[in-house]
Design an enzyme around this catalytic site. Structure first.
Site, PDB file in Angstrom:
ATOM      1  N   GLY A   1       0.565 -15.834   8.674  1.00 52.03           N
ATOM      2  CA  GLY A   1       0.883 -14.693   7.818  1.00 52.03           C
ATOM      3  C   GLY A   1       0.941 -13.427   8.656  1.00 52.03           C
ATOM      4  O   GLY A   1       0.214 -13.284   9.651  1.00 52.03           O
ATOM      5  N   GLY A   2       1.810 -12.473   8.243  1.00 49.41           N
ATOM      6  CA  GLY A   2       1.915 -11.241   9.007  1.00 49.41           C
ATOM      7  C   GLY A   2       2.347 -11.540  10.421  1.00 49.41           C
ATOM      8  O   GLY A   2       3.336 -12.231  10.672  1.00 49.41           O
ATOM      9  N   ASP A   3       1.595 -11.010  11.389  1.00 48.59           N
ATOM     10  CA  ASP A   3       1.908 -11.270  12.794  1.00 48.59           C
ATOM     11  C   ASP A   3       0.856 -12.160  13.436  1.00 48.59           C
ATOM     12  O   ASP A   3       0.589 -12.061  14.625  1.00 48.59           O
ATOM     13  CB  ASP A   3       2.036  -9.947  13.562  1.00 48.59           C
ATOM     14  CG  ASP A   3       0.755  -9.114  13.486  1.00 48.59           C
ATOM     15  OD1 ASP A   3      -0.124  -9.461  12.661  1.00 48.59           O
ATOM     16  OD2 ASP A   3       0.636  -8.127  14.234  1.00 48.59           O
ATOM     17  N   GLU A   4       0.223 -13.040  12.643  1.00 46.52           N
ATOM     18  CA  GLU A   4      -0.790 -13.967  13.136  1.00 46.52           C
ATOM     19  C   GLU A   4      -0.202 -15.378  13.194  1.00 46.52           C
ATOM     20  O   GLU A   4       0.454 -15.836  12.247  1.00 46.52           O
ATOM     21  CB  GLU A   4      -2.032 -13.961  12.242  1.00 46.52           C
ATOM     22  CG  GLU A   4      -2.844 -12.669  12.325  1.00 46.52           C
ATOM     23  CD  GLU A   4      -4.134 -12.793  11.547  1.00 46.52           C
ATOM     24  OE1 GLU A   4      -4.250 -13.731  10.740  1.00 46.52           O
ATOM     25  OE2 GLU A   4      -5.016 -11.938  11.748  1.00 46.52           O
TER      26      GLU A   4
END
Length: 551
Positions: free
Chosen positions: A456-459
């Protein structure tokens, strides 16, 4: 022609399988019932022969005790005056009863006055139980070894000699103790009883017999078990002279049909608490049932072949209207047509073709929908990488696949550095392009069998297959290769975009046996990497990480 006969072949094969299964089922049911009956019969036989032997042993012991009581009442012993006469009497008695290994007569103080073959004459046995107990009343002792006497008696076999003691007090007419008549009966007598009664059964049915003492010591049985303690569950609450049988697990780990009888003596002989145990290997006992099961199955196979031949001929007529549907199904499988043609008659075949037609259409539609749903449910729509749902399904499988092997897993937790400024400055379209490009570069850094997931996101999370030896160095090598790949400039609409990455890693099973906990440890290592300056790789357990700044 082959395709025309394919349904007939299946029909005949189905007939064979059904008849074989029916035969197997009937054979199992019949053999189960027969097995119970046979076990019950054999168990009763084992209990019966154990009763026969224990009763014979008790009767023989009582007979020998009674015989010694008669000898003890003779005037030659009650009024001893001539030791030679007593010795002749004892020698004659031993000659007529070879099971008497030694018999002697002592004075009131325990000194042997006369004995068979003169053995131990003049020696004192005052401290031996055979004298101490025998001076009070009739004494019958349990099986034991007599080291001193064994050295003086002939022993052709060379094996340890065992004896049973019988002794009794001898009184004169005034009731005063004159001496003790003491005897050692050779325990080989019990083996002779076993040979006489049970040898035919042992040879024909491979049954083993044991005589077990009051303390559960094996007194008679296979040589390797002599002297060992035998504890079986059915021995716990067995009443005297009660016979029982049961399936028992023995100390060797095998299961045996076991018959057991406890001694209670005979007439005035109270018994020594012996038990006679008979056993037969459960597989040997079930052998007739297994033979019956194979016979039933063999007949079933022959009947199956007969019915299959009849079914083959019958199926030729039954399958004739289905050939059109079969050919259409082949064409559908080859992609030549997309639907099953409808057949107007007969009515049952028409209904079948109509049902298959709609079934194919429905399954085709559902299969396409399921593939689309499966892909959406387990993949990130932006990057095309597996998502958290795919990770949750992958982790237990990966752990199970590597359990007990020399390989392990490395978990790398990645977080993009500098992504938020790019997203804020150039907009979400640029951010989406950065995420897609980053995902592509991460995939390029992996090896066969590795997995990268967008959390999720930049993970992101990488699951790496690593060897147990050098797992940390392999994980760091992939992590640093990923740092270098992500450090390269990304061009978006003519604009150079620069990002970086921080990586935290942990190893399974070195760091923790729970793979989900290893993921948590990798997350914690990522936090420390970002705290120490970002653009770094830090594995769990490291206090600091070397700088791996991009560019």
């Amino acid at each position: 022609m082959l395709r025309t006969h394919s349904l007939r072949s299946h029909y005949a094969l189905l007939t064979v399988v059904l008849v074989c299964l029916l035969s197997l089922l009937l054979g199992s049911l019949i053999s189960r019932d027969s097995s119970q009956r046979i076990r019950k019969q054999i168990g009763r036989d084992l209990a019966g022969v154990s009763y026969t032997m224990v009763d014979r042993l008790d009767r023989d012991m009582q007979a020998r005790a009674s015989m010694l009581q008669v000898v003890g009442s003779l005037s030659a012993l009650r009024q001893p005056g001539n030791a030679g006469e007593v010795r002749r009497l004892l020698d004659e008695l031993q000659g007529k009863f070879p099971t008497i290994a030694w018999i002697g007569f002592t004075d009131a103080q325990g000194r042997v006055l006369a004995s068979s073959n003169g053995i131990l004459e003049g020696a004192s046995i005052a401290q031996r139980p055979v004298f101490l107990e025998g001076s009070q009343s009739l004494f019958i002792g349990d099986v034991h070894e007599a080291v001193l006497l064994a050295k003086l008696l002939p022993n052709p076999t060379g094996e340890a000699m065992k004896f049973v003691d019988i002794s009794l007090p001898v009184h004169d007419d005034a009731g005063r103790l004159v001496g003790v008549l003491a005897s050692h009966l050779s325990w080989s007598w019990a083996d002779e009883v076993r040979e006489a009664i049970l040898k035919p059964i042992e040879d024909s049915r491979q049954i083993e017999f044991f005589v077990v003492g009051r303390d559960r010591t094996v007194l008679l049985g296979p040589r390797e078990m002599l002297g060992q303690r035998l504890h079986l569950p059915m021995m716990q609450n067995l009443a005297a002279q009660q016979s029982e049988w049961a399936v028992q697990q023995w100390p060797d780990g095998k299961r045996y049909l076991t018959g057991l009888t406890a001694s209670q003596g005979y007439l005035d002989y109270p018994g020594l608490g012996w038990m006679v145990v008979a056993r037969q290997d459960l597989q040997m006992a079930d052998a007739p049932v297994q033979a019956m099961r194979l016979s039933i199955f063999a007949w079933g196979v022959m009947l199956a072949l007969l019915f299959a031949a009849c079914g083959w001929l019958l199926a030729s007529y039954v399958t004739r209207p289905l050939r059109t549907i079969a050919r259409a199904a082949d064409r559908l499988a080859n992609g030549e047509i997309t639907v099953i043609p409808e057949i107007g008659s007969p009515r049952e075949i028409a209904r079948l073709s109509h049902s298959i037609r709609h079934l194919v259409e429905s399954l085709t539609h559902q299969h396409a929908e399921l593939d689309a749903l499966e892909n959406r449910a387990h993949h990130d729509p932006l990057t095309g990488l597996p998502n958290r749902a795919a990770l949750a399904r992958f982790l237990p499988r990966a752990q199970q696949r590597n359990q007990g092997s020399q390989d392990g897993l490395a978990v790398l937790y990645l977080d993009l550095d500098g992504f938020k400024p790019v997203n804020d400055r150039y907009g979400h379209a640029a951010g989406d392009q950065v995420l897609r490009e980053a995902a592509s570069r991460m995939r390029g850094c992996l090896r066969g069998g590795d997995l990268v997931v967008r959390l999720g996101g930049d993970e992101f999370l990488m699951i790496l297959q690593v060897a147990a030896d050098g797992a940390a160095s392999q994980a760091r090598q992939v992590a640093e290769r990923t740092l270098q790949a992500l450090a390269a400039v990304i061009v978006w609409e003519g604009q150079p975009l620069q990002i970086g990455c921080s990586v935290g890693g942990a190893l399974w099973p070195q760091d923790d046996a729970d793979l989900e906990q290893v993921v948590e440890l990798a997350d914690q290592a990522l936090y420390r990497a970002k705290q120490t300056g970002r653009g770094r790789v830090m594995l769990h357990g490291e206090s600091s990480a070397p700088g791996n700044h991009p560019g």
